[in-house]
Design a protein around this motif. Structure first.
Motif, short mmCIF file in Angstrom:
data_model
loop_
_atom_site.label_atom_id
_atom_site.label_comp_id
_atom_site.label_asym_id
_atom_site.label_seq_id
_atom_site.Cartn_x
_atom_site.Cartn_y
_atom_site.Cartn_z
N SER A 184 -2.58 7.45 -8.11
CA SER A 184 -1.22 7.72 -7.63
C SER A 184 -1.15 7.70 -6.10
CB SER A 184 -0.74 9.08 -8.14
OG SER A 184 -0.70 9.08 -9.54
N ALA A 185 -2.17 8.25 -5.46
CA ALA A 185 -2.21 8.22 -4.00
C ALA A 185 -2.31 6.79 -3.50
CB ALA A 185 -3.37 9.06 -3.49
N LEU A 186 -3.11 5.97 -4.18
CA LEU A 186 -3.23 4.57 -3.80
C LEU A 186 -1.89 3.84 -3.95
CD1 LEU A 186 -5.18 2.31 -2.93
CD2 LEU A 186 -5.52 1.84 -5.36
N ILE A 187 -1.20 4.09 -5.05
CA ILE A 187 0.10 3.45 -5.28
C ILE A 187 1.12 3.91 -4.23
CG2 ILE A 187 2.08 3.40 -6.86
CD1 ILE A 187 0.09 3.49 -9.18
N PHE A 188 1.04 5.17 -3.85
CA PHE A 188 2.04 5.71 -2.93
C PHE A 188 1.71 5.41 -1.47
CE2 PHE A 188 4.10 9.27 -0.64
CZ PHE A 188 5.41 9.02 -1.03
N VAL A 189 0.42 5.41 -1.09
CA VAL A 189 0.03 5.27 0.31
C VAL A 189 -0.23 3.82 0.71
CG1 VAL A 189 -1.71 5.96 2.01
CG2 VAL A 189 -0.85 7.62 0.37
N ALA A 190 -0.74 3.00 -0.21
CA ALA A 190 -1.10 1.61 0.13
C ALA A 190 0.08 0.83 0.72
CB ALA A 190 -1.68 0.90 -1.07
N PRO A 191 1.28 0.88 0.16
CA PRO A 191 2.39 0.15 0.77
C PRO A 191 2.72 0.63 2.19
CG PRO A 191 2.95 0.73 -1.46
CD PRO A 191 1.66 1.42 -1.15
N VAL A 192 2.54 1.90 2.43
CA VAL A 192 2.82 2.43 3.77
C VAL A 192 1.83 1.84 4.77
CG1 VAL A 192 2.88 4.54 5.16
CG2 VAL A 192 3.82 4.54 2.85
N LEU A 193 0.57 1.70 4.35
CA LEU A 193 -0.45 1.15 5.24
C LEU A 193 -0.26 -0.35 5.48
CD1 LEU A 193 -3.61 3.01 3.89
CD2 LEU A 193 -2.26 3.55 5.91
N ILE A 194 0.24 -1.05 4.46
CA ILE A 194 0.44 -2.49 4.59
C ILE A 194 1.62 -2.78 5.51
CG2 ILE A 194 1.10 -4.59 3.34
CD1 ILE A 194 -0.38 -3.42 0.91
N GLY A 195 2.74 -2.11 5.27
CA GLY A 195 3.93 -2.30 6.09
C GLY A 195 4.65 -3.59 5.75
N GLY A 196 5.81 -3.80 6.33
CA GLY A 196 6.58 -5.02 6.13
C GLY A 196 7.51 -4.95 4.94
N ILE A 248 7.38 -6.56 2.06
CA ILE A 248 6.72 -6.48 0.75
C ILE A 248 6.37 -5.03 0.43
CG2 ILE A 248 4.66 -7.12 -0.55
CD1 ILE A 248 4.71 -9.78 0.89
N ALA A 249 5.91 -4.31 1.43
CA ALA A 249 5.58 -2.90 1.23
C ALA A 249 6.81 -2.10 0.85
CB ALA A 249 4.95 -2.34 2.49
N THR A 250 7.94 -2.42 1.47
CA THR A 250 9.19 -1.72 1.14
C THR A 250 9.58 -1.99 -0.30
OG1 THR A 250 9.90 -1.96 3.43
CG2 THR A 250 11.60 -1.41 1.82
N THR A 251 9.44 -3.24 -0.73
CA THR A 251 9.77 -3.60 -2.11
C THR A 251 8.85 -2.87 -3.09
OG1 THR A 251 10.46 -5.77 -1.34
CG2 THR A 251 10.07 -5.52 -3.70
N VAL A 252 7.57 -2.87 -2.79
CA VAL A 252 6.60 -2.18 -3.66
C VAL A 252 6.91 -0.69 -3.69
CG1 VAL A 252 4.17 -1.56 -3.92
CG2 VAL A 252 4.79 -3.90 -3.39
N MET A 253 7.20 -0.11 -2.54
CA MET A 253 7.47 1.32 -2.46
C MET A 253 8.72 1.68 -3.27
SD MET A 253 6.13 3.88 -1.32
CE MET A 253 6.01 5.20 -0.20
N LEU A 254 9.75 0.84 -3.20
CA LEU A 254 10.97 1.11 -3.96
C LEU A 254 10.77 0.90 -5.45
CD1 LEU A 254 13.66 -0.44 -1.60
CD2 LEU A 254 13.25 1.98 -2.06
N SER A 255 9.92 -0.04 -5.83
CA SER A 255 9.77 -0.35 -7.25
C SER A 255 8.76 0.57 -7.96
CB SER A 255 9.37 -1.82 -7.45
OG SER A 255 8.15 -2.06 -6.79
N VAL A 256 7.61 0.83 -7.37
CA VAL A 256 6.60 1.64 -8.06
C VAL A 256 6.16 2.87 -7.27
CG1 VAL A 256 5.68 -0.24 -9.46
CG2 VAL A 256 4.70 0.22 -7.21
#
Length: 156
Positions: free
Chosen positions: A30-42, A44-52
């Motif tokens: 869960s931490a990986l799903i929640f934190v990884a998009p923040v670290l990636i940025g951009g 795509i990260a926003t889309t991933v963060m909003l979707s999962v």
């Protein structure tokens, strides 16, 4: 259709077996799903963060309390086994160990303080089993004494 009793459910508890490992895995994923998009940025990260991202946050909210609770229970069990060793550490036959557990004797100190007459009154306990228990407790105490380096008094 009948109603299930209060506190009963047809659903299996995923944390019933090995709760520390399972809740730690849930928190890590869960931490990986929640934190990884923040670290990636951009974008795509926003889309991933909003979707999962909500799944990751839900897993953290549900998994962290279970992990903390499970670690506390495991720590308490370790302290209890250290302070009051279970009868499983004694060199007694499975039959005698089963008799003791069936009658509520789980720790060595519980068995040690009980008079011989009371132990003999347990169902299926005989004199041979009683001698086995007393001999095993004496050997266990001697081994503990040896591990402490043969102190002058028996309680140091």
């Amino acid at each position: 259709m009948g109603r299930a009793g209060v506190g009963q459910s047809d659903l299996a508890d995923p944390f019933a077996e090995d709760p520390v490992r399972r809740s730690a895995a849930l928190v890590a994923i869960s931490a990986l799903i929640f934190v990884a998009p923040v670290l990636i940025g951009g974008p795509i990260a926003t889309t991933v963060m909003l979707s999962v991202g909500w799944l990751g946050l839900t897993g953290l909210v549900m998994g962290l309390p279970i992990l903390v609770w499970s670690l506390a229970e495991e720590g308490w069990a370790i302290v209890q086994r250290r302070l009051h060793p279970p009868i499983e550490v004694l060199a007694i036959s499975p039959r005698v160990a089963h008799i003791l557990r069936r009658h509520g004797y789980w720790a060595i100190r519980d068995v040690e303080v009980v008079p011989d007459e009371e132990l003999l009154s347990l169902s299926n306990m005989d004199v041979r089993g009683l001698r086995e228990i007393r001999r095993s407790i004496s050997l266990w105490k001697y081994q503990c004494w040896q591990e402490r380096g043969f102190p002058a008094t028996g309680y140091d």
